[in-house]
Motif scaffolding. Sequence first.
Motif, mmCIF file in Angstrom:
data_model
loop_
_atom_site.group_PDB
_atom_site.id
_atom_site.type_symbol
_atom_site.label_atom_id
_atom_site.label_comp_id
_atom_site.label_asym_id
_atom_site.label_seq_id
_atom_site.Cartn_x
_atom_site.Cartn_y
_atom_site.Cartn_z
ATOM 1 N N GLN A 2 12.316 -9.270 23.671
ATOM 2 C CA GLN A 2 12.017 -8.526 24.882
ATOM 3 C C GLN A 2 12.312 -9.385 26.108
ATOM 4 O O GLN A 2 11.806 -10.496 26.228
ATOM 5 N N VAL A 3 13.133 -8.852 27.020
ATOM 6 C CA VAL A 3 13.539 -9.554 28.227
ATOM 7 C C VAL A 3 13.139 -8.710 29.435
ATOM 8 O O VAL A 3 13.287 -7.487 29.413
ATOM 9 N N VAL A 4 12.639 -9.364 30.481
ATOM 10 C CA VAL A 4 12.289 -8.680 31.726
ATOM 11 C C VAL A 4 13.381 -8.929 32.755
ATOM 12 O O VAL A 4 13.826 -10.060 32.930
ATOM 13 N N VAL A 5 13.786 -7.861 33.443
ATOM 14 C CA VAL A 5 14.643 -7.977 34.609
ATOM 15 C C VAL A 5 13.774 -7.526 35.776
ATOM 16 O O VAL A 5 13.302 -6.390 35.810
ATOM 17 N N THR A 6 13.516 -8.447 36.702
ATOM 18 C CA THR A 6 12.586 -8.160 37.791
ATOM 19 C C THR A 6 13.087 -8.780 39.085
ATOM 20 O O THR A 6 14.180 -9.326 39.129
ATOM 21 N N GLY A 7 12.282 -8.689 40.114
ATOM 22 C CA GLY A 7 12.629 -9.246 41.413
ATOM 23 C C GLY A 7 12.130 -8.350 42.518
ATOM 24 O O GLY A 7 11.610 -7.264 42.275
ATOM 25 N N LEU A 78 17.528 -5.250 21.252
ATOM 26 C CA LEU A 78 16.834 -6.091 22.223
ATOM 27 C C LEU A 78 16.304 -5.186 23.325
ATOM 28 O O LEU A 78 17.038 -4.347 23.840
ATOM 29 N N LEU A 79 15.022 -5.326 23.661
ATOM 30 C CA LEU A 79 14.453 -4.550 24.764
ATOM 31 C C LEU A 79 14.717 -5.274 26.071
ATOM 32 O O LEU A 79 14.419 -6.467 26.206
ATOM 33 N N VAL A 80 15.262 -4.550 27.030
ATOM 34 C CA VAL A 80 15.465 -5.076 28.368
ATOM 35 C C VAL A 80 14.597 -4.220 29.284
ATOM 36 O O VAL A 80 14.840 -3.016 29.428
ATOM 37 N N CYS A 81 13.574 -4.833 29.846
ATOM 38 C CA CYS A 81 12.576 -4.104 30.628
ATOM 39 C C CYS A 81 12.886 -4.156 32.114
ATOM 40 O O CYS A 81 13.058 -5.242 32.679
ATOM 41 N N ASP A 82 12.952 -2.982 32.733
ATOM 42 C CA ASP A 82 13.106 -2.874 34.180
ATOM 43 C C ASP A 82 11.713 -3.118 34.761
ATOM 44 O O ASP A 82 10.911 -2.221 34.874
ATOM 45 N N ARG A 83 11.432 -4.371 35.040
ATOM 46 C CA ARG A 83 10.129 -4.915 35.443
ATOM 47 C C ARG A 83 9.254 -5.102 34.206
ATOM 48 O O ARG A 83 9.552 -4.597 33.137
ATOM 49 N N GLY A 84 8.176 -5.871 34.384
ATOM 50 C CA GLY A 84 7.283 -6.169 33.274
ATOM 51 C C GLY A 84 5.834 -5.992 33.666
ATOM 52 O O GLY A 84 5.518 -5.662 34.812
ATOM 53 N N SER A 85 4.956 -6.258 32.736
ATOM 54 C CA SER A 85 3.530 -6.002 32.947
ATOM 55 C C SER A 85 2.922 -6.871 34.048
ATOM 56 O O SER A 85 1.898 -6.503 34.628
ATOM 57 N N ARG A 113 4.532 -12.223 26.040
ATOM 58 C CA ARG A 113 5.098 -11.002 25.460
ATOM 59 C C ARG A 113 6.598 -10.925 25.689
ATOM 60 O O ARG A 113 7.291 -10.139 25.041
ATOM 61 N N TYR A 114 7.114 -11.717 26.630
ATOM 62 C CA TYR A 114 8.527 -11.658 26.995
ATOM 63 C C TYR A 114 9.233 -12.946 26.589
ATOM 64 O O TYR A 114 8.719 -14.036 26.801
ATOM 65 N N ASP A 115 10.436 -12.801 26.040
ATOM 66 C CA ASP A 115 11.215 -13.956 25.595
ATOM 67 C C ASP A 115 11.973 -14.626 26.736
ATOM 68 O O ASP A 115 12.276 -15.814 26.660
ATOM 69 N N ALA A 116 12.289 -13.866 27.771
ATOM 70 C CA ALA A 116 13.005 -14.414 28.925
ATOM 71 C C ALA A 116 12.768 -13.511 30.131
ATOM 72 O O ALA A 116 12.422 -12.334 29.976
ATOM 73 N N VAL A 117 12.962 -14.087 31.320
ATOM 74 C CA VAL A 117 12.824 -13.357 32.580
ATOM 75 C C VAL A 117 14.076 -13.608 33.407
ATOM 76 O O VAL A 117 14.465 -14.759 33.617
ATOM 77 N N ILE A 118 14.691 -12.516 33.867
ATOM 78 C CA ILE A 118 15.849 -12.621 34.764
ATOM 79 C C ILE A 118 15.410 -12.046 36.099
ATOM 80 O O ILE A 118 15.050 -10.870 36.184
ATOM 81 N N PHE A 119 15.412 -12.900 37.109
ATOM 82 C CA PHE A 119 14.865 -12.545 38.420
ATOM 83 C C PHE A 119 15.987 -12.319 39.427
ATOM 84 O O PHE A 119 16.769 -13.225 39.700
ATOM 85 N N PHE A 120 16.066 -11.102 39.968
ATOM 86 C CA PHE A 120 17.038 -10.757 41.007
ATOM 87 C C PHE A 120 16.363 -10.880 42.372
ATOM 88 O O PHE A 120 15.493 -10.079 42.701
ATOM 89 N N ILE A 185 21.049 -12.101 26.374
ATOM 90 C CA ILE A 185 21.097 -11.196 25.220
ATOM 91 C C ILE A 185 21.841 -11.841 24.058
ATOM 92 O O ILE A 185 21.372 -11.803 22.917
ATOM 93 N N ASN A 186 22.980 -12.448 24.329
ATOM 94 C CA ASN A 186 23.738 -13.120 23.266
ATOM 95 C C ASN A 186 22.922 -14.230 22.627
ATOM 96 O O ASN A 186 22.961 -14.420 21.408
ATOM 97 N N ARG A 187 22.180 -14.970 23.431
ATOM 98 C CA ARG A 187 21.344 -16.044 22.917
ATOM 99 C C ARG A 187 20.306 -15.500 21.939
ATOM 100 O O ARG A 187 20.085 -16.055 20.870
ATOM 101 N N TYR A 188 19.672 -14.376 22.290
ATOM 102 C CA TYR A 188 18.618 -13.837 21.434
ATOM 103 C C TYR A 188 19.161 -12.996 20.286
ATOM 104 O O TYR A 188 18.512 -12.868 19.270
#
Length: 191
Positions: A2-7, A78-85, A113-120, A185-188
Amino acid sequence: MQVVVTGGPGGGKTTALDLFRRELVHKIAVVPEAATLLFSGGITRSDNDQTLRMIQKTIFQLQKNLEEIHKRQFPDRLLVCDRGSLDGLAYWPGTESDFFKDVNSTFDYEIARYDAVIFFESAAATGHDISSNNPVRNESSEQAVQLDKKLQKIWSRHPHFYFVGTSESFVRKIMFGIMTIENVINRYHRS
């Protein structure tokens, strides 16, 4: 996984996710942003602290439930979450400890709960326009900068935090963001 994309508002994360969803349709499942679903469903924003707390608690639970639904529907993706908890913490009208008490959780539990965070980073952070085609986004540039700082402070505590900064070119920023998402994503997917 599970990856979060946030910012902050106006960072380009939704644009990047829309493009990426088309590229990797069978490898990922994108979990929609809970706040957008709630506000587009008729709930209006409020400045009242009690109402704001209730809204953020609802968004928190909805986000977690949406993630769980997607995990069950797409167990091999792989779950890519548009924002996280933890995003709600930036909007919370009280202290961090009040937030976790009210949602019955802890920072450590939620971040794990999240394996990585990508912050925009919000374009407002460098004085650029944050106009959006999202009708439920109504933050001013000043509010976007403050939210961006709060969100960055929260999520940068994750051990796998990736930062996508603003750029003079929105297209270059989105391309860099997409490459960052693809690398994560490729890494996971190899793990």
